[in-house]
Scaffold this active site. Structure first.
Site, short mmCIF file in Angstrom:
data_model
loop_
_atom_site.label_atom_id
_atom_site.label_comp_id
_atom_site.label_asym_id
_atom_site.label_seq_id
_atom_site.Cartn_x
_atom_site.Cartn_y
_atom_site.Cartn_z
N SER A 289 -29.93 16.45 37.40
CA SER A 289 -30.65 16.59 38.67
C SER A 289 -29.98 17.69 39.47
CB SER A 289 -30.59 15.28 39.46
OG SER A 289 -29.26 15.05 39.92
N ASP A 290 -30.71 18.31 40.37
CA ASP A 290 -30.07 19.28 41.26
C ASP A 290 -29.34 18.50 42.37
OD1 ASP A 290 -29.19 21.58 42.48
OD2 ASP A 290 -31.15 22.54 42.58
N HIS A 291 -28.54 19.24 43.10
CA HIS A 291 -27.64 18.69 44.11
C HIS A 291 -28.33 17.69 45.05
CE1 HIS A 291 -23.66 20.02 45.87
NE2 HIS A 291 -23.99 18.95 46.54
N ALA A 293 -30.55 15.55 44.58
CA ALA A 293 -32.01 15.42 44.45
C ALA A 293 -32.47 13.98 44.33
CB ALA A 293 -32.49 16.22 43.25
#
Ligand code: NOJ
Length: 768
Positions: A289-291, A293
């Site tokens: 996952s992105d930061h 998210a």
């Protein structure tokens, strides 16, 4: 373990999994089979507790929220799978030591970082790299970046970013390869191949994670983190192929986008993460996952609370959670309640262990570290940089947009005034995401020109203006640390000095554009002109009557309609990296010949966006030769881009012959060759990029007016000619039809070949 690493064998007890490894001491990483990996991972999984499995799914960022000491504690307790934002061997080794000495299972960590266009040596930003249209140059960047990052102990990079974008307002266009599907796919593929090398386990290779899956570049209005709404045809035809190409090239990781796609946040989208990524594309690596998210699923309005967000993300197919405390907090309870199955946890953990295996970490957790006594004494040592390669690559990325009466190249004589807030900025020239690059080591335009002119001519320098005088923009840009400075002198004083200096010179070179942080994550702009303070400066410089050369620095297409009138020459330099100043000086003085081509259209104004070249035809196309009111255009602007996709001048000139086809008929399963002869008709050696576009004029749905289907960069001596051929197969003709079938439809196809997307030689063939 004896074979693993002599020092380790002495200092550490064998991890529980060591006895089970089937990897022979001498086997090359590439020789390890997937079967051996699966058997190894299955056995390791069988020994892990639920908490240890969840620990593997956590990717922790070192920073103020997570100081090193706290992280070490978590590591010892098996609560961390990987680390990012730590970039020196001693720091990395200390963390791996915690695992190897104190954790129960001794499952090595991997270490990641945003190595996007260099690690210690900073190369031009990706948008600039795309302007080279040279996969070999990208490979140089990929190899060196991987080498330097692996030499710092890193195992993975959050790159390449292959988000196709038609949105210059979006600050992250700087990190991608522009507006075109094929160019982005080729650049992304070259980056993955060169960074991962033969195997990410090799001493100087990095595993890549392609980002941001998916469609992040299509955020509405170019507004950062906004939503995306897109037809499946456009998605599969234009936006998804670069991710697929990078994955087919072997990327071990995928970073998931922050945006939603057709209402579903990518982090919650099991169709994207399972049906497309795993089932259709057969991806076997890791999804990250992105930061933050996962918790953002609450803001997206699809999760009621953090527990719900975790349930949705893991069930959708997010293996690893970046900078998120929620997996450890809620997964145990969710498994207990049955809302998340043990099989789901096992599957995600398996993906993490698989990539660690592929990184060679189970064979040697210190593979990218080596013994402490070999650590560089000075991590920023000059000797660790790759300057010549950075200068060469940067040279290929410079795009000559205008050169009235051949004002460039400049002679190394007389007096030259170099003016502008970007002329001597060591920080800005590196561009955003400049990894572990050190600003003090970058070469500014002023430094590059000074060296080039030493003893031959006089170089005067004045700043001329601040990057921006807008206090709101200054405040925004400086909100997370100093980014743009405000000069002690007043704007008028700066301007007056610059004008006085220009008056003394034979020619004025103005280095203007955006600061590094103006083209970055969270840096969307509603006005894409050069900031007002610098526009004012340019107008004053123009008024001196001296020849005006603009050196542009920017991470997106800018609206330079006004400056394109003012300037005698414009050199687009993007953010050109550690050796940028030298590369720019080389081009200004003709020691190199610009050969870059725009990877993105330059609109005439922000109101024209989107202004991409491969748009669909309309029922009422505008014809500038016969303008008519009821046609598709803006009545208050010149239509078409200021500078088109694929465009770029040279100090020499080239001619392109009419296109010849090996046949004007192509049958199913067949292919043909389209060729042109390109001649250097000028007086200097130079390189250019020959571009082939196709168009399907009658199909079951409207097809783009043209689409790039091939390109070749060639170098020619004055007077030299070269035949350039492109193979056209059914693959180049295929598209996703209204029923989402990928096929080529019989009929006529137009072939256009040229040195940009507008001025092309045309012919056609028939496909049946
Ligand atoms: C957020 C960004 O969107 C992503 O591209 C980056 O890799 C991570 N932060 C880590 O820095």
């Amino acid at each position: 373990m004896k074979w693993i690493y002599p020092l380790l064998a002495l200092s550490f007890s064998s991890p529980l999994w060591a006895a089970d490894t089937t990897v022979a001491p001498t086997s090359a990483p590439e020789a390890r089979s997937e079967q051996a990996r699966d058997a190894f991972v299955t056995q390791l999984l069988s020994k892990m507790t639920l908490d240890e499995k969840i620990g593997q799914l956590r990717l922790i960022s070192v920073g103020p929220d997570n100081p090193k000491q706290a992280i070490r504690e978590m590591i010892r307790n098996g609560q961390v799978g990987a680390i990012f934002n730590t970039v020196t061997r001693p720091d990395i080794r200390a963390m791996q030591d915690q695992v190897m000495q104190l954790s129960r299972l001794k499952i090595p960590l991997f270490f990641a970082y945003d190595v996007v266009h260099g690690q210690r040596t900073i190369f031009p930003i990706p948008l600039g790299l795309a302007a080279s249209w040279d996969p070999q140059a990208i490979k140089t960047v990929g190899r060196i970046s991987a080498y330097e990052a692996a030499d710092d102990g890193l195992n993975m990079t959050w790159a390449p970013m292959v988000d196709v974008s038609h949105e210059p307002r979006w600050g992250r266009m700087s990190e991608g390869f522009g507006e075109d599907t094929l160019l982005t796919a080729e650049m992304g593929k070259a980056m993955v191949e060169s960074m991962q090398g033969k195997s990410p386990a090799d001493r100087y290779s990095l595993m890549t994670s392609v980002k941001h899956f998916a469609l992040y570049g299509a955020v509405e209005g170019g507004q950062e983190y906004n939503s995306v709404d897109m037809s499946p045809q456009r998605m599969f035809q234009e936006y998804l192929p670069p991710y697929k190409a990078a994955l087919d090239a072997g990327s071990g990781g995928v970073m998931v986008a922050l945006n939603s796609v057709n209402g579903v946040p990518a982090t919650a989208d099991s169709w994207l993460l399972k049906d497309v990524l795993r089932d259709q594309w057969k991806f076997k690596g890791i999804t990250i996952s992105d930061h933050g998210a996962i918790k953002e699923l609450i803001n997206h309005g699809v999760a009621s609370d953090p527990r719900d967000a975790v349930r949705i993300a893991i069930n959708a197919g997010i293996d690893m959670s970046m900078s998120d405390q929620y997996y450890s907090q809620y997964l145990p309870g969710l498994v207990k309640s049955g809302a998340v199955s043990m099989a789901t946890i096992d599957e995600a953990t398996r993906h993490v262990l698989n990539v660690k295996y592929d990184m060679g970490l189970f064979s040697n957790p210190y593979s990218h570290l080596g013994p402490a006594q070999d650590d560089p004494k000075d991590t920023n040592a000059e000797s660790r940089l790759h300057r010549p390669q950075a200068r060469e690559v940067a040279a290929e990325t410079l795009v000559l947009l205008k050169n009235r009466l051949g004002v460039l190249p400049l002679k190394k004589q007389g007096t030259i005034a170099l003016i502008g807030p970007l002329a001597d900025s060591k920080q800005d020239i590196m561009g955003s995401w400049s990894a572990a690059g050190v600003a003090a080591q970058s070469v500014t335009v002023r430094e590059g020109m000074t060296q080039a002119l030493a003893g031959k001519a006089t170089l005067l320098y004045a700043k001329g203006s601040n990057i921006t005088d807008n206090p709101l923009v200054q405040k925004f840009l400086n909100s997370y640390g100093p980014e743009v400075s405000v000069d002690k002198q007043s704007p008028q004083q700066l301007l007056d000095q610059a004008v006085a200096m220009a008056r003394k010179a034979d020619v004025v070179v103005a280095a203007v554009g955006e600061s590094q942080g103006m083209a970055h994550e969270a840096s969307s702009r509603s006005d894409i002109r050069i900031p007002a303070a610098q526009r004012r400066l340019l107008t004053a410089l123009k008024a001196t009557g001296k020849p005006l050369i603009i050196v542009l620095m920017n991470g997106r297409p800018l609206d330079i309609s006004e400056q394109s009138q003012q300037a005698d020459a414009i050199l687009e330099t993007w953010f050109s990296g550690t050796e940028g100043g030298h590369a720019i000086a080389d081009a200004l003085f003709g020691d190199t010949n610009p050969s870059g081509k725009l990877p993105v259209s330059f609109p005439r104004s922000v109101g024209q966006i989107p202004a991409y070249y491969n748009h669909l035809p309309t029922g009422r196309p505008y014809n500038y030769l016969h303008p008519d009111k009821y046609t598709s255009h803006y009545y208050d602007a010149i239509n078409g881009p200021l500078y088109p996709f694929g465009y770029g001048l040279s100090y020499t000139t080239f001619s392109v012959s009419p296109v010849s086809l090996s046949s004007d008929q192509m049958t199913q399963g067949g292919h043909l060759q389209a060729s042109v002869t390109v001649t250097n008709t000028g007086k200097r050696a130079g390189a250019t990029v020959v571009q082939m576009y196709l168009n399907d004029p009658v199909a079951s749905l409207s097809r783009p007016v043209e689409e790039l289907k091939g390109f070749q960069r060639i170098s020619l001596q004055p007077g030299q000619s070269q035949q350039v051929s492109f193979k056209i197969t059914e693959d180049e003709l295929k598209f996703w039809n209204p029923q989402m079938k990928y096929l080529a439809e019989p009929g006529q196809f137009n072939v256009m070949i040229g040195l940009d997307s507008v001025r092309t030689e045309k012919t056609h063939f028939n496909y049946q």
